[in-house]
Write an enzyme that holds these catalytic residues in place. Structure first.
Site, PDB file in Angstrom:
ATOM      1  CE1 TYR A  69       0.780  -0.114   4.242  1.00  0.00           C
ATOM      2  CE2 TYR A  69      -1.487  -0.627   4.880  1.00  0.00           C
ATOM      3  CZ  TYR A  69      -0.188  -0.483   5.422  1.00  0.00           C
ATOM      4  OH  TYR A  69      -0.067  -0.665   6.568  1.00  0.00           O
ATOM      5  CD  GLU A  70       0.280   6.102   1.146  1.00  0.00           C
ATOM      6  OE1 GLU A  70       0.259   7.092   0.211  1.00  0.00           O
ATOM      7  OE2 GLU A  70      -0.613   5.859   1.811  1.00  0.00           O
TER       8      GLU A  70
END
Ligand SMILES: Cc1cc2nc3c(=O)[nH]c(=O)nc-3n(C[C@H](O)[C@H](O)[C@H](O)COP(=O)(O)OP(=O)(O)OC[C@H]3O[C@@H](n4cnc5c(N)ncnc54)[C@H](O)[C@@H]3O)c2cc1C
Length: 599
Positions: free
Chosen positions: A440-441
């Site tokens: 994620y990110e």
């Protein structure tokens, strides 16, 4: 139960000795309150909260998980009471603007607290993390009215925030998004669509949830140039700033996933929900970029946390677990076997984790220091310099530290042998929880493309050159210093090679754009090992000075120098493999057409 003890001595080493945060705070307007005493007190209090309140909920939260029903999402037992305690103690507003009820402390102080709560219980720490991202967006792009309406409640922690980007068919490629926003006569928008994987999209910890959502306004261009940003609260604020009408944004389900069981990952349905534009129309993605550095720092810190948690547990275990005799003969003849810490291979695993945990701490705390400058300094030239450095260092921190954080979590488990694989000790949870950090990110692949493409080749190497000059200056100053001579000579070789590799990839890419993608992740990992080497060399200089000055903490500083040696002799050489791989070109990856890629 997870046992967590904040590595306070090491945090203090990084803050006070390596990065000299006191001079830094003294030079920044509004940071005068961050004296050594205040920062020490904050660290000690946060450490108690992390160890005594949320660490004990880490394993139970993992086992119980979150549950979904028509009425809402229930987080594991104890999570709400812990959150109430955190909120009532004022932790939510630690680094928030005092205009909205915050304490206005520097980002770097908050970063230290974030490390502790992340290490103690990542699932629990996801709510403060998501709220921080939403608050930053509001603070940067919200109108005064929007800030006044939402921020005080979020800074107090009674309301929380989310970031709603991902949709079923679009994660990395946000330009594909379908959630639409129809303008209404009253100036608001009606949002329809489905978002998935939204951390804390629904929970029972806060009264109201403020979603920051990307969507496309009817008639806006396709692709990233047609994305706008909206505030969509679960309960619409009433005229007095309290909670009014329920907005049709609901959680349709929660995901059953590998780790982070204590954090709800939600499917969010927007069924004509009322939303309010935040920031300029069609500039939603650019708005998101403004807080990307902070968000990526938060995830990079997760890499540090996973390495630190694994190290704490496995070091204690390695001193205690008796198996076999040392290769050089019994070390504890009175016992039935020697503790496994006598075995070189166990030491390899322990030192690797120590290098990543402590090296990553230096790296991420330095990034937080740069963010302080960008947020507070009045020196525009210095701010531009920091912005430049952050552009280069943030994808490295996020991509590299999460990859080696997962590797470290695995090594922590390996030190336990079969006992690491069973649930009782918590090492397998650390491995499961760590795995998401490199996804994620922005996945590692995407961080790597950002680094080599936008940040390095996109600036004709200028950003990298500036950073290389810093390392070169350090090496020059310390070339006569016997404590680090072997380190500076390695650094000098690497920075020369770093520049040459960049040129090579750049010219290959000019002929074939796939060359950049083919080299990217190896280039990112190579860069990470060099950056961490720079921090370890600096740490060795500081430790050597303390030893020369006759410190009473010889063990601490000697261990720093030994760990730096291990880093340079056993981890930095990993760059050799990355160089060999990244210079083989794209053909070995691309020559097989997708239709011939069979098994
Ligand atoms: C537990 C959890 C929590 C999350 N929390 C949130 C949240 O709060 N808010 C939110 O909006 N989202 C959240 N996400 C979503 C997360 O950010 C996405 O999963 C991530 O961005 C990747 O998108 P994707 O899953 O669609 O993968 P895809 O984009 O489909 O990527 C699949 C693979 O292809 C690679 N790839 C894609 N494009 C390229 C390219 N151009 N070059 C090279 N490789 C490429 C990727 O690196 C990856 O390996 C969360 C996800 C999880 C699992």
């Amino acid at each position: 139960m997870t046992v967590y003890k904040a590595p306070q001595r090491d945090m203090k080493f990084v803050m006070d000795e390596l990065l000299d945060m006191q001079s830094h705070y003294a030079s920044l307007p509004g940071c005068e309150d961050a004296s050594v005493e205040i920062v020490d007190a904050i660290r000690e209090e946060a450490s108690k909260f992390a160890s005594n309140v949320i660490a004990p909920l880490n394993r139970t939260g993992d086992q119980e998980g979150c549950t979904w029903s028509e009425e809402g999402v229930k987080t594991p037992a104890g999570f709400k009471a812990a959150y109430d305690q955190y909120r009532e103690a004022g932790w939510v507003g630690l680094i928030q603007d005092s205009e909205f009820g915050g304490q206005g402390l520097p980002i770097s102080v908050g970063n230290m607290v974030t490390e502790m709560i992340t290490s103690a219980n990542l699932s629990w720490a996801m709510l403060p993390g998501a709220n921080g991202g939403a608050l930053e967006t509001l603070h940067t792009w919200g109108s005064q009215e929007q800030k006044d309406t939402y921020m005080p409640n979020m800074v107090e922690g009674r309301w929380s925030g989310t970031m709603c980007l991902t949709e079923p068919h679009c994660g990395t490629d946000l330009g594909l998004l379908r959630t639409k926003a129809e303008p209404q006569e009253d100036g608001s928008y009606k949002l329809s669509g489905t978002k998935i994987f939204i951390s804390q999209g629904e929970n029972d910890l806060t009264e109201n949830i403020v979603h920051i959502v990307i969507a496309r306004i009817a008639g806006a261009p396709e692709g990233t140039g047609g994305i706008s940003l909206f505030i969509v609260p679960k309960f619409l604020p009433d005229a007095d700033g309290g909670m009014g009408e329920r907005n049709p944004v609901t959680c349709g389900a929660i995901e059953h996933k590998m780790g982070l069981h204590g954090c709800p990952t939600c499917v969010m349905n927007f069924d004509g929900a009322k939303g309010f534009l935040i920031g300029p129309e069609n500039k939603g993605l650019q708005c998101m970029f403004t807080f990307m550095n902070n968000a990526r720092l938060g995830v990079a810190l997760q890499g540090v946390a996973h390495a630190d948690v694994g190290l704490q547990q496995s070091l204690a275990y390695a001193k205690d677990r008796l198996q076999m005799r040392a290769l050089t003969g019994p070390k504890n003849p009175e016992l039935m076997a020697d503790p496994i810490i006598v075995h070189p291979d166990v030491r390899r695993m322990l030192f690797t984790q120590k290098c990543i945990a402590e090296g990553g701490r230096m790296f991420t705390y330095d990034i937080a220091k740069m963010l302080d400058v960008i947020q507070r300094s009045t020196d525009e030239e210095l701010k531009a310099e920091m912005d430049d450095a952050l552009g280069l260092l943030t994808p490295i921190a996020k991509g590299f530290l999460t990859e080696v954080g997962v590797e470290s979590a695995n090594l922590g488990l390996q030190c336990f042998g079969g006992h690491g694989y069973i649930q009782e000790w918590g090492l397998e949870q650390n491995v499961r929880d760590s795995r998401i950090s490199s996804i994620y990110e922005g996945t590692t692949g995407i961080q790597a493309l950002d680094l080599i493409g936008r940040k390095i080749l996109g600036t004709q190497g200028a950003r990298l050159n500036n950073y290389i000059l810093q390392i070169a200056a350090f090496c020059e100053v310390n070339q006569e210093n016997p404590a680090v001579a072997q380190f500076t000579s390695e650094l000098v070789k690497h920075i020369k090679e770093w520049g040459e590799l960049t040129k090579k990839i750049g010219s290959a890419t000019a002929k074939n754009p796939d060359e950049m993608g083919a080299a990217s992740v190896d280039f990112l990992m190579y860069s990470g090992y060099v950056v961490l080497a720079f921090y370890w060399a600096r740490a060795a200089v500081v430790a050597d000075k303390a030893l020369q000055a006759g410190t009473t903490e010889e063990d601490f500083y000697k261990a720093k120098i030994t760990t730096a040696k291990f880093y340079f002799q056993r981890l930095l050489p990993k760059t050799r493999g990355h160089v060999a791989t990244m210079t083989t070109g794209a053909d070995n990856l691309m020559e097989l057409d997708a239709e011939h890629f069979v098994f």
